[in-house]
Structures are given as structure tokens and as C-alpha cells.
Design a protein around this motif. Structure first.
Motif, PDB file in Angstrom:
ATOM      1  N   GLU A 238       0.851  -1.182   0.000  1.00  0.00           N
ATOM      2  CA  GLU A 238       0.000   0.000   0.000  1.00  0.00           C
ATOM      3  C   GLU A 238       0.886   1.230   0.000  1.00  0.00           C
ATOM      4  O   GLU A 238       2.109   1.135   0.014  1.00  0.00           O
ATOM      5  CB  GLU A 238      -0.944  -0.005   1.201  1.00  0.00           C
ATOM      6  CG  GLU A 238      -0.239  -0.113   2.536  1.00  0.00           C
ATOM      7  CD  GLU A 238      -1.216  -0.240   3.694  1.00  0.00           C
ATOM      8  OE1 GLU A 238      -0.888   0.280   4.772  1.00  0.00           O
ATOM      9  OE2 GLU A 238      -2.274  -0.858   3.523  1.00  0.00           O
ATOM     10  N   GLU A 239       0.243   2.394  -0.038  1.00  0.00           N
ATOM     11  CA  GLU A 239       1.022   3.630  -0.068  1.00  0.00           C
ATOM     12  C   GLU A 239       1.907   3.742   1.172  1.00  0.00           C
ATOM     13  O   GLU A 239       1.432   3.666   2.296  1.00  0.00           O
ATOM     14  CB  GLU A 239       0.085   4.845  -0.124  1.00  0.00           C
ATOM     15  CG  GLU A 239      -0.688   4.968  -1.437  1.00  0.00           C
ATOM     16  CD  GLU A 239       0.196   5.353  -2.606  1.00  0.00           C
ATOM     17  OE1 GLU A 239       1.342   5.765  -2.368  1.00  0.00           O
ATOM     18  OE2 GLU A 239      -0.243   5.216  -3.756  1.00  0.00           O
ATOM     19  N   GLY A 240       3.209   3.898   0.956  1.00  0.00           N
ATOM     20  CA  GLY A 240       4.115   4.148   2.071  1.00  0.00           C
ATOM     21  C   GLY A 240       4.628   2.923   2.779  1.00  0.00           C
ATOM     22  O   GLY A 240       5.368   3.044   3.752  1.00  0.00           O
ATOM     23  N   GLY A 241       4.254   1.712   2.347  1.00  0.00           N
ATOM     24  CA  GLY A 241       4.762   0.533   3.033  1.00  0.00           C
ATOM     25  C   GLY A 241       4.026  -0.721   2.624  1.00  0.00           C
ATOM     26  O   GLY A 241       3.261  -0.744   1.662  1.00  0.00           O
ATOM     27  N   VAL A 242       4.278  -1.803   3.369  1.00  0.00           N
ATOM     28  CA  VAL A 242       3.634  -3.085   3.138  1.00  0.00           C
ATOM     29  C   VAL A 242       2.970  -3.507   4.440  1.00  0.00           C
ATOM     30  O   VAL A 242       3.640  -3.639   5.470  1.00  0.00           O
ATOM     31  CB  VAL A 242       4.658  -4.151   2.678  1.00  0.00           C
ATOM     32  CG1 VAL A 242       3.981  -5.507   2.539  1.00  0.00           C
ATOM     33  CG2 VAL A 242       5.299  -3.740   1.361  1.00  0.00           C
ATOM     34  N   ALA A 243       1.658  -3.681   4.417  1.00  0.00           N
ATOM     35  CA  ALA A 243       0.899  -4.043   5.614  1.00  0.00           C
ATOM     36  C   ALA A 243       0.860  -5.557   5.760  1.00  0.00           C
ATOM     37  O   ALA A 243       0.679  -6.288   4.785  1.00  0.00           O
ATOM     38  CB  ALA A 243      -0.511  -3.477   5.537  1.00  0.00           C
ATOM     39  N   VAL A 244       1.027  -6.030   6.988  1.00  0.00           N
ATOM     40  CA  VAL A 244       0.923  -7.453   7.314  1.00  0.00           C
ATOM     41  C   VAL A 244      -0.245  -7.618   8.264  1.00  0.00           C
ATOM     42  O   VAL A 244      -0.269  -7.023   9.350  1.00  0.00           O
ATOM     43  CB  VAL A 244       2.223  -7.985   7.956  1.00  0.00           C
ATOM     44  CG1 VAL A 244       2.071  -9.454   8.322  1.00  0.00           C
ATOM     45  CG2 VAL A 244       3.402  -7.792   7.014  1.00  0.00           C
ATOM     46  N   ARG A 245      -1.222  -8.409   7.840  1.00  0.00           N
ATOM     47  CA  ARG A 245      -2.429  -8.606   8.647  1.00  0.00           C
ATOM     48  C   ARG A 245      -2.655 -10.099   8.879  1.00  0.00           C
ATOM     49  O   ARG A 245      -2.426 -10.915   7.995  1.00  0.00           O
ATOM     50  CB  ARG A 245      -3.655  -8.001   7.949  1.00  0.00           C
ATOM     51  CG  ARG A 245      -3.529  -6.508   7.709  1.00  0.00           C
ATOM     52  CD  ARG A 245      -4.872  -5.875   7.388  1.00  0.00           C
ATOM     53  NE  ARG A 245      -5.390  -6.278   6.091  1.00  0.00           N
ATOM     54  CZ  ARG A 245      -6.611  -5.989   5.660  1.00  0.00           C
ATOM     55  NH1 ARG A 245      -7.442  -5.326   6.447  1.00  0.00           N
ATOM     56  NH2 ARG A 245      -7.012  -6.365   4.458  1.00  0.00           N
TER      57      ARG A 245
ATOM     58  N   GLN B  23      -4.402  -5.870  11.655  1.00  0.00           N
ATOM     59  CA  GLN B  23      -3.073  -5.467  11.179  1.00  0.00           C
ATOM     60  C   GLN B  23      -2.067  -5.616  12.306  1.00  0.00           C
ATOM     61  O   GLN B  23      -2.262  -5.098  13.413  1.00  0.00           O
ATOM     62  CB  GLN B  23      -3.097  -4.025  10.668  1.00  0.00           C
ATOM     63  CG  GLN B  23      -1.749  -3.575  10.114  1.00  0.00           C
ATOM     64  CD  GLN B  23      -1.847  -2.354   9.235  1.00  0.00           C
ATOM     65  OE1 GLN B  23      -2.817  -2.183   8.509  1.00  0.00           O
ATOM     66  NE2 GLN B  23      -0.865  -1.478   9.304  1.00  0.00           N
ATOM     67  N   GLN B  24      -0.984  -6.317  12.010  1.00  0.00           N
ATOM     68  CA  GLN B  24       0.037  -6.585  13.010  1.00  0.00           C
ATOM     69  C   GLN B  24       1.245  -5.673  12.870  1.00  0.00           C
ATOM     70  O   GLN B  24       1.853  -5.288  13.863  1.00  0.00           O
ATOM     71  CB  GLN B  24       0.501  -8.046  12.891  1.00  0.00           C
ATOM     72  CG  GLN B  24      -0.576  -9.050  13.179  1.00  0.00           C
ATOM     73  CD  GLN B  24      -1.100  -8.973  14.591  1.00  0.00           C
ATOM     74  OE1 GLN B  24      -0.325  -8.897  15.545  1.00  0.00           O
ATOM     75  NE2 GLN B  24      -2.412  -8.980  14.753  1.00  0.00           N
ATOM     76  N   MET B  25       1.610  -5.328  11.643  1.00  0.00           N
ATOM     77  CA  MET B  25       2.787  -4.487  11.449  1.00  0.00           C
ATOM     78  C   MET B  25       2.729  -3.865  10.067  1.00  0.00           C
ATOM     79  O   MET B  25       1.955  -4.293   9.203  1.00  0.00           O
ATOM     80  CB  MET B  25       4.073  -5.310  11.605  1.00  0.00           C
ATOM     81  CG  MET B  25       4.251  -6.370  10.539  1.00  0.00           C
ATOM     82  SD  MET B  25       5.701  -7.413  10.786  1.00  0.00           S
ATOM     83  CE  MET B  25       5.122  -8.465  12.111  1.00  0.00           C
ATOM     84  N   LYS B  26       3.545  -2.837   9.878  1.00  0.00           N
ATOM     85  CA  LYS B  26       3.705  -2.223   8.565  1.00  0.00           C
ATOM     86  C   LYS B  26       5.193  -2.020   8.352  1.00  0.00           C
ATOM     87  O   LYS B  26       5.851  -1.314   9.123  1.00  0.00           O
ATOM     88  CB  LYS B  26       2.957  -0.888   8.494  1.00  0.00           C
ATOM     89  CG  LYS B  26       2.969  -0.274   7.099  1.00  0.00           C
ATOM     90  CD  LYS B  26       2.057   0.937   7.029  1.00  0.00           C
ATOM     91  CE  LYS B  26       2.046   1.528   5.635  1.00  0.00           C
ATOM     92  NZ  LYS B  26       1.147   2.714   5.525  1.00  0.00           N
ATOM     93  N   ILE B  27       5.729  -2.660   7.324  1.00  0.00           N
ATOM     94  CA  ILE B  27       7.159  -2.600   7.066  1.00  0.00           C
ATOM     95  C   ILE B  27       7.434  -1.635   5.920  1.00  0.00           C
ATOM     96  O   ILE B  27       6.543  -1.358   5.110  1.00  0.00           O
ATOM     97  CB  ILE B  27       7.722  -3.999   6.744  1.00  0.00           C
ATOM     98  CG1 ILE B  27       7.082  -4.541   5.464  1.00  0.00           C
ATOM     99  CG2 ILE B  27       7.499  -4.948   7.902  1.00  0.00           C
ATOM    100  CD1 ILE B  27       7.618  -5.892   5.061  1.00  0.00           C
ATOM    101  N   PRO B  28       8.646  -1.102   5.835  1.00  0.00           N
ATOM    102  CA  PRO B  28       8.960  -0.162   4.750  1.00  0.00           C
ATOM    103  C   PRO B  28       8.772  -0.799   3.382  1.00  0.00           C
ATOM    104  O   PRO B  28       9.000  -2.002   3.198  1.00  0.00           O
ATOM    105  CB  PRO B  28      10.435   0.185   5.004  1.00  0.00           C
ATOM    106  CG  PRO B  28      10.657  -0.120   6.446  1.00  0.00           C
ATOM    107  CD  PRO B  28       9.758  -1.251   6.785  1.00  0.00           C
ATOM    108  N   ARG B  29       8.362   0.015   2.439  1.00  0.00           N
ATOM    109  CA  ARG B  29       8.078  -0.487   1.093  1.00  0.00           C
ATOM    110  C   ARG B  29       9.321  -1.073   0.428  1.00  0.00           C
ATOM    111  O   ARG B  29       9.223  -2.006  -0.381  1.00  0.00           O
ATOM    112  CB  ARG B  29       7.492   0.645   0.251  1.00  0.00           C
ATOM    113  CG  ARG B  29       6.945   0.162  -1.082  1.00  0.00           C
ATOM    114  CD  ARG B  29       6.130   1.236  -1.765  1.00  0.00           C
ATOM    115  NE  ARG B  29       5.642   0.774  -3.044  1.00  0.00           N
ATOM    116  CZ  ARG B  29       4.568   0.014  -3.213  1.00  0.00           C
ATOM    117  NH1 ARG B  29       3.880  -0.371  -2.154  1.00  0.00           N
ATOM    118  NH2 ARG B  29       4.175  -0.371  -4.402  1.00  0.00           N
TER     119      ARG B  29
END
Length: 750
Positions: free
Chosen positions: A207-214, A223-229
Motif C-alpha cells: 500500500e502507499e508508504g509501506g507493506v501491511a501485514v495482517r 493489522q500486526q505491522m507495517k514494514i517499509p516499502r
């Protein structure tokens, strides 16, 4: 050190009332070398970042920066050395200006240096120093951001990949492209944490600004974390390598499998990739190969539902279907049924994709489509193995369906799953696939439609003190205690822990069989099934809510509230419900308020409908035996739709309803309306899509459509007419306006 000023001494004057001269002197003595006043205030817990930002924003009328809106391409215009020297975060760049986030909006040296380096006007926004440093690492050095994430996830169990021997036809994939230690470790942590959290699926979404992990836990995504794109591509490549997928092919969907072990426990993973606008989305299905097969009694069903399933399993031939969406527990129920009938004298063979449960005493076949072993081909071979019971993982196509029906008509009991919304629509689905109705009537023994509801956490559930919504009051006896989800550490603050099944069991009685063979629609089959004792999914879930096992909110999340109309078609003038209720229907005898004439209470929440002006009625229902005009109302606002229905029925129209675009297209094929009132703003398929679909089909191209919308602008009006609408009505509107527009459009079409 008391005489040393802070680099941002100007901040002292901006926090008057909070920062006294005496406190400022004390802070100077406590400050570390090179530390700013802002950082010292936060470190000494005098104020926090949010309080400082609020004070500065109010005093100097500066906008607060949103770090989610950082354009990662801006780093190409602003060198890292310059950004770190002046402690600024570049946010967005255009041809004329550069937006930056800073903790010191009065740093003229920074403003001049950036303006000179980028040849652009500098626009400043406020952001805390700690956030600037953190975001600078994400933008310029993403590996540091990953290191910080690892520090927060220390203590997770070790994940070991179980590498199976590669077959001769499998392609060896080089691991050099995604073998960096941080990426490998991140993937291991994501999967192992999901397994320990009882997740059924892992969703990795760019997604915009990173990669979401759900994680999907108890049927709900969290959603557990959001890592850099920057780490997203190697992360996905690593998962694709684990599941033997082509990492170079990013334009086509792919499916693969992997096998890992966590704490010595083997786990099967089913991986699916899907190309999307911002990159590949990956979904990992977690299959515990050591999961035990449950008994029918342990599924959480009501006693009468268990008894209905057991009666169906007493058949020695025919088809038993379990229906529902993906992840509704269909396979678990099927294996519970197999567990019920398994014995030494019964030959049971299954064909599945994948094999989710391992069971002793039965033969389980894994579909291998690449090798030519499909559901249909496996089923043909199975029938030569003299089985008594055959379990087909899913009926997907015409060939599989016809073989399954033929097997059931030649002395085999066939169990399988199907994707439908309810039990009666399983017949419609089989007809759509290509099975003749008379064969379905002869082969089908029963259908169980299923959903999963979350169970209230026993540690923290609380009595719900509020009254239920008005539309639910007819279903809930007065004085029945209801409960709500509170949340505690045992349930991860969700209020729920674990799930149970709710089920709708359709038994094929002689009347149901006659209706199926005659090709009657699903509604009529459901009416006959209810006469035979079938209870709906709503009734099943409501029983658990009334017993305090779940909440009203959870029931409404899983199952739609039943429509407040009789299931069988009746004349428009008889559309009022009789005092004693409808025989064979689940509709209560006392009508809810939505069936009464609109009152101030029912009209008050309807922002798009004005009932203040009611004139004379324009139609009489069925004059001189003429059938009433069929109107289909398509709107996602239940209250508005019910009021419109009441008005039109009193005008003599025969009214049907749909709450979204997909349901509208289904109702059009079933009902065949004379005119459609269509809202544009619909969930899923919107009104524009419905209108385009109608006009593209010869069978529906001539049906008149009146469009409802809250957007009264000229462009919107022109667009709907270009798509083929007959009239355009802007919300809010008066009661007489709708009837008048219906009359006018129908008059033009005659």
C-alpha cells in the motif's frame, strides 16, 4: 553549563506558562551535550511531543506533518546528508515547491540551503524530532528500520523450513535473489508469530508508504505491522521461493505450497499471489496437518441441528452438500461427518485440494492439476475403487458435478462443498454449473449452509445494558439477558476467543424434491424446506446469542437480518401480514415499526427522504384484474428503502428490494421488474456498474431505470443519462416526487 543556551532556545518563549525561568535553568544543567530543549523537555517528562506540537501549531498557525503522506521519490531531490544535517524530513516535491517536516520552523539556514539545493520554495510543517529521525531511517536506510522491528520481536520461536525432495519436473529456483539475512528472518518471524496467534491466514498487502501485514484471527483481519516499502519486494520474493513459485513473474496470479515447522510442529502453508496496482499481494493459508478431526457434538451446533445432520448421514446413497463462503468451516464439518460414519466396514475415499486433515482408516487423494490429477479425473478413478462414501473437496465445474451426481445415483454416498449463500441456492448453483434439475432432485439428500461466529471470551464478557435496535426487537423476547464483548489480555482485547458453527440444514422432503424437479426458484424451495422444519442461519445464530454465547453485533456481522416481507409472492393488496403470522415462515406475527405507516420516529433518520408532503395516491392495486407494476428498489440504506417500499405498496406497486449492486442483478433475473429505482452509491458494485450491465444485456436493456443520488451536479447527471438512465432524482426528495416520476417514466415506455 547553566549559561549554555539550547540550539532551539526560541522554544522557551513559545511554551510560556509551562516552562518557567527557574525550570529552564534547571533543564540546562540536566541536558546532555548536543541535546535540544525539545528533546530535554520530553526526556525529563515535562511535556510530551503532542503537547509541544499542539502549542506551536496553535501559536504560529503551522500545519502538523502526516508521515503517512511521505513521497519516497522525494529523496532523489533532497540528499540524505542535507536532510540529516538540518534534521528535516522531506515530504513532497513539485516543480515549484518542497514540503518538509521540521522541529525548528525558524531555522533560516536550513531554509536557505534547501531552497538553493532544490531551486524550489520551501514550505514547512511541524514534526517531533524523534519522528523525524525514525522516518529518515525508513526513507534513506530501510535496513535500520528492519533492525528496530527485529528488536521489538525478540523472543519469537525459531521457524524451520521442511524442504521436501524435489520432483524431476520441478524447476530449481536460485535463493540468491532473496537470501539476505534480514529478509529471511523477517519472513520467519511473520509466519511463526501468526501460527502462535492462532491465525488462519496471513495477508501481505502493498500500500502507499509501506507493506501491511495482517493476520486473520477468529475470522477477523487485524493489522500486526507495517514494514517499509523497500523491503516489500524481497519479502514477497522470499515467500515465493519458499513455495516454489516463479519470482520473475509478477504479472500473473500464482499458487504454491510450503511446509515449515514451528517448535517441532509441522505446518502446511498454501500461498496465493495476486498482481495489484501497488505490487503483488500475498495470502498465506495456514493448515495445521496435526489438527484433530472434531465430532459433530464439538462443532458448537444446537442439539436439533446435530440431530438433523445425523439423520442425513443415515443415507447410503445420494449427495450431501455443505455450502458457505471461503473460511466458513465447510471442510471441518465434512470431516466431522466422515468421523461420524467411519467404521471398519465402510470404504471412504476423499479427493481434496489441499488435504487439510489427516485421518486414519480412510484414503485421501491430493489433487495435482499440473500432473493432470484434477477433481474430475480423480473422482473417475475413485469410483473404480469400490468406495461406499466419497468426499469431494469442492464441486467447481460441470464435469465434477455430473460425475458426483452420477456416482450418487449408482449407490454411493457423496459428500462435497459448494460456494453459495444459503442452502436453497445450492440447487440454483448446480443448475448454473450445468446439472439437470431432475437429476438434482433425484440425487440430493440434503444441504447444510454454514457460517462461523466468534464466541464471547468467558473471562471478560459483560451484560449488555442497552436495548437492542428496533429492527431486532421482534426476534428477542423481552427480559432476555444479552451480552457484549468487553476485551481483556486473554482475548487480545477483542472480547472474543474461539468460534463455533451456525448452520441451516435443508432436508430434501418429497415436496422439496418436487419443487427442485419442476425448476422452481430458490425462494420457493426454501419455503418448502421451512415447512419441513428447516431453520435459517439467522435462527441458528440467534439461538446462540440468546444463550449468551455471542453478541448481537457478531450475529449481524455474520448473517443479514431477515427481510421483513413474506417469502411467497402475494397480491399487492394482501401484502400486509396477517395477525397470526405467516404459516411456515420465520417472520413473527407482530410486525415491526417499519411496516407501519411512516411516523416522525421512522422518518427522522432519513436524510434523503422527506415525508412532510403526502398527496393523493396515484394508483390502485391491480384495477380490473390488471397485475400490479413490479418495482425493484436498490439502496443500501435499510430505513430509507423500507419507507419507500411502504409508500409504493400503498400506491399499488409490487415492490422488491436489493441492498447492493450484485444483489440487484440477481433480483433482476429472478423478479423481472417493470422499472428499477437505483441508488448510485452502493457497496461493491455501484449504481454505474449496475446500469452499464443492464444496458449491455438484450434481456434487460429496455427496463426503465430511475437513478437516485445525493450528487446533484451537472457532470453526474450527464454521466447517468449517457449510461442509459431514464430519469434522475436528487436526494432529498418528497414522497409524491417518486410516485410521479414512476408514473411519468412508465407512461413514456408504454
Amino acid at each position: 553549563m547553566a549559561d549554555t543556551n539550547f540550539p532551539d532556545e526560541w522554544l522557551a518563549h513559545s511554551l510560556e506558562g509551562v516552562l518557567t525561568p527557574e525550570l529552564l535553568v534547571e533543564l540546562r544543567t540536566k541536558a546532555q551535550a548536543g541535546q535540544t530543549l525539545w528533546e530535554t523537555l520530553v526526556a525529563q517528562k515535562v511535556v510530551n511531543d503532542e503537547q509541544i506540537l499542539t502549542a506551536l501549531s496553535t501559536r504560529f498557525r503551522l500545519k502538523l506533518a502526516d508521515v503517512k503522506e511521505v513521497d519516497l521519490t522525494v529523496k532523489e531531490k533532497v540528499p540524505e546528508q542535507l536532510a540529516r544535517r538540518y534534521q528535516i524530513l522531506p515530504l513532497r516535491v513539485t516543480d515549484s515547491f518542497l514540503e518538509i517536516a521540521t522541529a525548528n520552523p525558524f531555522d533560516l539556514d536550513a531554509e536557505k540551503a534547501l531552497a538553493f539545493a532544490t531551486a524550489r520554495e520551501i514550505r514547512m510543517q511541524l514534526l517531533a524530532p524523534s519522528k523525524i529521525s525514525e522516518k529518515l531511517d525508513e526513507v534513506y536506510r530501510p535496513e535500520k528500520a528492519l533492525d528496530k522491528m527485529f528488536q521489538q520481536m525478540e523472543g519469537s520461536p525459531e521457524l524451520v523450513q521442511l524442504v521436501e525432495e524435489a520432483g524431476p519436473d520441478e524447476i530449481a529456483v536460485s535463493e540468491e535473489q532473496a537470501s539476505q539475512r534480514p529478509i529471511v528472518r523477517l519472513v520467519d518471524l511473520i509466519i511463526s508469530e501468526a501460527i502462535l496467534a492462532r491465525s488462519s491466514d496471513i495477508h501481505i498487502e502493498p500500500e502507499e508508504g509501506g507493506v501491511a501485514v495482517r493476520y486473520r484471527i477468529d475470522g477477523v483481519l487485524r493489522q500486526q505491522m507495517k514494514i517499509p516499502r523497500q523491503a516489500g519486494l524481497p519479502l514477497i520474493s522470499r515467500i515465493k521461493i519458499m513455495s516454489s513459485l516463479d519470482i520473475a513473474d509478477r504479472l500473473r496470479p500464482q499458487d504454491g505450497r510450503a511446509r515449515v515447522a514451528v517448535n517441532g510442529q509441522p505446518i502446511d502453508l498454501r500461498v496465493s499471489t495476486l498482481p495489484a496496482a501497488l505490487g503483488e499481494k500475498v495470502v498465506i493459508r495456514i493448515l495445521d496437518s496435526r489438527a484433530t478431526v472434531k465430532t459433530l457434538d464439538s462443532l458448537g451446533l444446537n442439539p436439533d441441528e446435530v440431530e438433523s445432520l445425523r439423520r442425513l448421514l443415515e443415507n447410503h446413497e445420494g449427495i450431501l452438500l455443505v455450502t458457505g463462503p471461503t473460511g466458513s468451516g465447510k471442510t471441518t464439518t465434512l470431516y466431522s461427518c466422515i468421523n461420524q460414519i467411519k467404521s471398519e466396514g465402510v470404504n471412504i475415499v476423499t479427493v481434496e485440494d489441499p488435504v487439510e486433515y489427516r485421518m486414519q482408516g480412510i484414503v485421501q487423494v491430493q489433487v495435482q492439476e499440473k500432473a493432470g490429477l484434477t477433481f474430475a479425473s480423480a473422482l473417475r478413478s475413485i469410483l473404480r475403487q469400490d468406495p461406499n462414501v466419497v468426499l469431494v473437496g469442492e464441486i467447481r465445474d460441470r464435469e465434477t458435478a455430473q460425475i458426483a451426481v452420477q456416482a450418487s445415483l449408482t449407490g454411493h454416498l457423496v459428500l462435497s462443498t459448494l460456494h453459495t449463500n444459503d442452502a436453497a441456492n445450492a440447487v440454483t448453483r448446480l443448475v448454473d454449473i450445468g446439472v439437470e434439475a431432475y437429476k438434482i432432485a433425484a440425487a440430493l439428500r440434503g444441504v447444510a449452509a454454514q457460517r462461523l461466529m466468534r464466541r464471547l471470551c468467558l473471562t471478560c464478557k459483560e451484560v449488555w445494558m442497552e436495548a437492542p435496535p428496533d429492527r431486532l426487537k421482534p426476534w428477542i423476547p423481552k427480559g432476555t439477558p444479552l451480552y457484549r464483548a468487553a476485551g481483556c489480555p486473554d482475548c487480545a482485547m477483542t472480547g472474543y476467543r474461539g468460534r463455533f458453527s451456525i448452520i441451516e440444514v435443508l432436508t430434501v422432503t418429497p415436496e422439496v424434491e418436487r419443487r427442485i424437479a419442476a425448476g422452481e426458484p430458490a425462494e420457493q424451495i426454501a419455503v418448502a424446506a421451512r415447512r419441513g422444519g428447516m431453520k435459517s442461519l439467522w435462527d441458528s445464530g440467534l439461538g446462540h446469542v440468546l444463550k449468551g454465547e455471542s453478541t448481537v453485533d457478531e450475529l449481524m456481522r455474520v448473517v443479514d437480518v431477515p427481510q421483513e416481507d413474506v417469502p411467497e409472492p402475494v397480491p399487492a393488496q394482501a401484502s400486509r401480514r396477517p395477525p397470526g403470522g405467516v404459516p411456515g415462515s420465520r417472520i413473527p406475527a407482530e410486525p415491526p415499526a417499519a411496516f407501519a405507516a411512516p411516523t416522525a420516529a421512522t422518518a427522522e433518520p432519513l436524510a434523503h427522504f422527506d415525508l412532510l408532503e403526502e398527496g393523493p395516491r396515484l394508483r390502485v392495486s391491480g384495477p380490473h384484474g390488471v397485475p400490479a407494476v413490479k418495482v425493484l428498489l436498490v439502496d443500501d440504506e435499510d430505513s430509507l428503502r423500507k419507507v419507500m417500499r411502504d409508500l409504493l405498496e400503498r400506491d399499488g406497486y409490487d415492490v422488491s428490494e436489493a441492498r447492493d449492486g450484485v444483489q440487484a442483478l440477481d433480483q433482476i433475473d429472478r423478479v423481472g421488474p417493470d422499472i428499477i429505482v437505483l441508488d448510485l452509491n452502493l457497496p461493491g458494485l455501484d449504481g454505474y456498474g449496475v446500469l452499464s450491465h443492464l444496458r449491455s444485456r438484450p434481456a434487460t436493456a429496455s427496463i426503465p431505470v430511475i437513478v437516485l443520488t445525493a450528487k446533484g451536479d451537472e457532470d453526474n447527471e450527464v454521466r447517468v443519462f449517457e449510461l442509459g438512465a431514464d430519469d434522475f432524482l436528487t436526494k432529498p426528495f418528497r414522497a409524491r416526487a417518486l410516485s410521479a416520476r414512476l408514473e411519468a417514466v412508465l407512461g413514456r415506455r408504454r
